[in-house]
Design an enzyme around this catalytic site. Structure first.
Site, PDB file in Angstrom:
ATOM      1  N   HIS A 252      -6.454  -5.971  -1.662  1.00 47.58           N
ATOM      2  CA  HIS A 252      -5.299  -5.020  -1.535  1.00 47.58           C
ATOM      3  C   HIS A 252      -4.573  -5.805  -0.747  1.00 47.58           C
ATOM      4  O   HIS A 252      -4.335  -5.904   0.835  1.00 47.58           O
ATOM      5  CB  HIS A 252      -6.094  -4.215  -0.725  1.00 47.58           C
ATOM      6  CG  HIS A 252      -4.863  -3.063  -0.467  1.00 47.58           C
ATOM      7  ND1 HIS A 252      -4.599  -1.777  -1.539  1.00 47.58           N
ATOM      8  CD2 HIS A 252      -4.139  -2.159   0.824  1.00 47.58           C
ATOM      9  CE1 HIS A 252      -3.954  -0.887  -0.944  1.00 47.58           C
ATOM     10  NE2 HIS A 252      -4.128  -0.611   0.214  1.00 47.58           N
TER      11      HIS A 252
ATOM     12  N   SER B 248       0.849  -1.539   0.136  1.00 50.26           N
ATOM     13  CA  SER B 248      -0.296  -0.437   0.129  1.00 50.26           C
ATOM     14  C   SER B 248       1.108   1.082  -0.040  1.00 50.26           C
ATOM     15  O   SER B 248       1.680   1.213  -0.992  1.00 50.26           O
ATOM     16  CB  SER B 248      -0.997  -0.046   1.337  1.00 50.26           C
ATOM     17  OG  SER B 248      -2.015   0.550   1.702  1.00 50.26           O
TER      18      SER B 248
ATOM     19  N   ASP C  96      -8.849  -3.223  -6.981  1.00 52.18           N
ATOM     20  CA  ASP C  96      -7.903  -2.638  -5.285  1.00 52.18           C
ATOM     21  C   ASP C  96      -9.152  -2.247  -4.910  1.00 52.18           C
ATOM     22  O   ASP C  96      -9.924  -0.868  -5.005  1.00 52.18           O
ATOM     23  CB  ASP C  96      -6.995  -2.062  -5.973  1.00 52.18           C
ATOM     24  CG  ASP C  96      -6.299  -1.859  -4.761  1.00 52.18           C
ATOM     25  OD1 ASP C  96      -6.656  -1.120  -3.393  1.00 52.18           O
ATOM     26  OD2 ASP C  96      -4.850  -2.602  -4.255  1.00 52.18           O
TER      27      ASP C  96
END
Length: 408
Positions: free
Chosen positions: A350, A187, A283
């Protein structure tokens, strides 16, 4: 901006039958271990030398990291993992952030679990289990790039200094003589990995095999569902507030504005160090916060779709297929280089490298017959070239999709 930007996207509470259930009212993260074995808990070390360098968290506290030493064939190999957790883009959100573990070491866990690519078990992490494995905590709110200070609010934007202080600490603890080194992150940490990849390579001699793995860091400069540019506006505020522009890759800022260069699609093509991009084509963080945030969907037309992909109607799925097309187009040139690696699966998820169930387990996601851990290992050790792109949703039955419960 929603406090979800501040808290990051690490609010997992339960997994079952290939679907992840998240509750945005919870503030805990749960990783499934392999086979019910005891989890590896690794203690926090604060970087004492950082104070003299003013390399501090948002609140002025010391930054830190967790290190588990390698052994045997991996004793001289290193994984350095940059923690993720969103960003803060204004004084209010950054002031809030410094009251938690993503802005202050006073609130950081004294121990964290290492799993996935950080696991020390060969059955969970076959290629990297016995390496030196490090997680650098994220407490600057600017992907380890900021260089600014707001005296009125008492906010230190020192991400670049934290990066340098952490690298100096690890080099002095044996990493300088590494034979192999991998920089990774998920991330916001995946974005940091992209930005710092060539800097990481420069720390070592030419004899060290150095590569980088960015997981869920491919944030796109996309148009949202209202035709606006939510992500561009947000990133622009982060770059401006934190003074991050001066540390973005010169190969990009020489031809584009700083905000554009905070988007990896404008950077990855010029990175010299071998880089692996791991991402989901759908995502869920970007769906929630970039494509269909509340500001772009005030009537809540996208709410049910955002909470559960099974509730998306044909128009919404068509919009998301367009997002996937944009992602594949953004990495087309990048993937043509033999030194790079690519794994884009068609899941609503994610971050997949630090979770055991998605990294390497009996029911992990597959493209063809290849798990994520296998693909990354094949690429790092040059066993094969890895350019894996999944067929479009809904064809992949191996995905661990994320479904939300509660407010989004």
């Amino acid at each position: 901006m929603s406090l979800l930007w501040v808290a990051g996207f690490l609010l997992c509470v339960r997994w079952a039958h290939g679907t992840e259930y998240w509750n945005t009212s919870e503030v805990a993260s749960v990783n499934n271990g392999g086979g019910g074995s005891s989890p590896l808990l690794v203690g926090l070390t604060l970087i004492q030398s950082a104070a003299a360098k003013h390399a501090v968290c948002l609140d002025g506290s010391l930054p830190g990291y967790h290190l588990h030493r390698g052994y045997g064939s991996g004793a001289n190999s290193w994984i350095v993992n940059l923690e993720g957790g969103g960003w803060c883009n204004d004084i209010k959100s950054c002031a809030f952030r410094k009251t938690g573990h993503h802005g202050s070491s006073y609130y950081m866990e004294k121990q964290i679990q290492f799993s996935g690519i950080l696991s020390n078990k060969p059955e969970e992490n076959p290629d990297f289990y016995n390496w030196n494995r490090v997680k650098i905590r994220y407490c600057d709110g600017g992907s380890f790039l900021g260089e600014s200070y707001n005296e009125a609010a008492g906010l230190y934007f020192r991400g670049q200094r934290i990066w340098l202080a952490a690298m100096e600490e690890l080099l002095s603890n044996g990493m300088r003589d590494a034979s192999r080194a991998l920089l990774s992150g998920c991330s916001a940490g995946g974005l940091s990995t992209i930005f710092h990849c060539d800097n990481f390579r420069a720390l070592f001699s030419s004899s060290t095999n150095v590569k980088c793995l960015a997981d869920a860091g491919l944030f796109l400069d996309s148009v949202d569902v209202a035709g606006g540019h939510t992500m561009r506006s947000f990133f622009g505020d982060v770059v401006s507030l934190q003074g991050a522009g001066r540390y973005l890759p010169r190969t990009c800022t020489a031809r584009m504005d700083a905000t554009s260069c905070f988007f990896p699609q404008n950077v990855v093509g010029n990175i010299q160090t071998p880089l692996f991009l791991l991402n989901t084509a759908y995502d869920v963080w970007q769906l929630q916060q970039s494509l269909a945030p509340k500001t772009a969907d005030p009537q809540g037309y996208w709410k049910e779709c955002k909470m559960n992909h099974a509730n998306c109607n044909s128009y919404q799925l068509q919009f998301l297929q367009g997002f996937r097309d944009q992602m594949l187009n953004a990495v087309k040139e990048f993937s043509s280089s033999g030194k790079n690696g690519l794994y884009i699966n068609s899941c609503f998820a994610h971050c997949q490298s630090e979770r055991q169930d998605t990294w390497y387990a009996s029911n992990s996601p597959l493209i063809g017959n290849k798990r994520i851990a296998t693909a990354v290992g094949d690429w790092f050790f040059d066993r094969s070239q890895v350019d894996e792109v999944d067929c479009a949703y809904p064809c992949d039955s191996t995905c661990h999709h994320i479904v939300f419960r509660g407010r989004v």
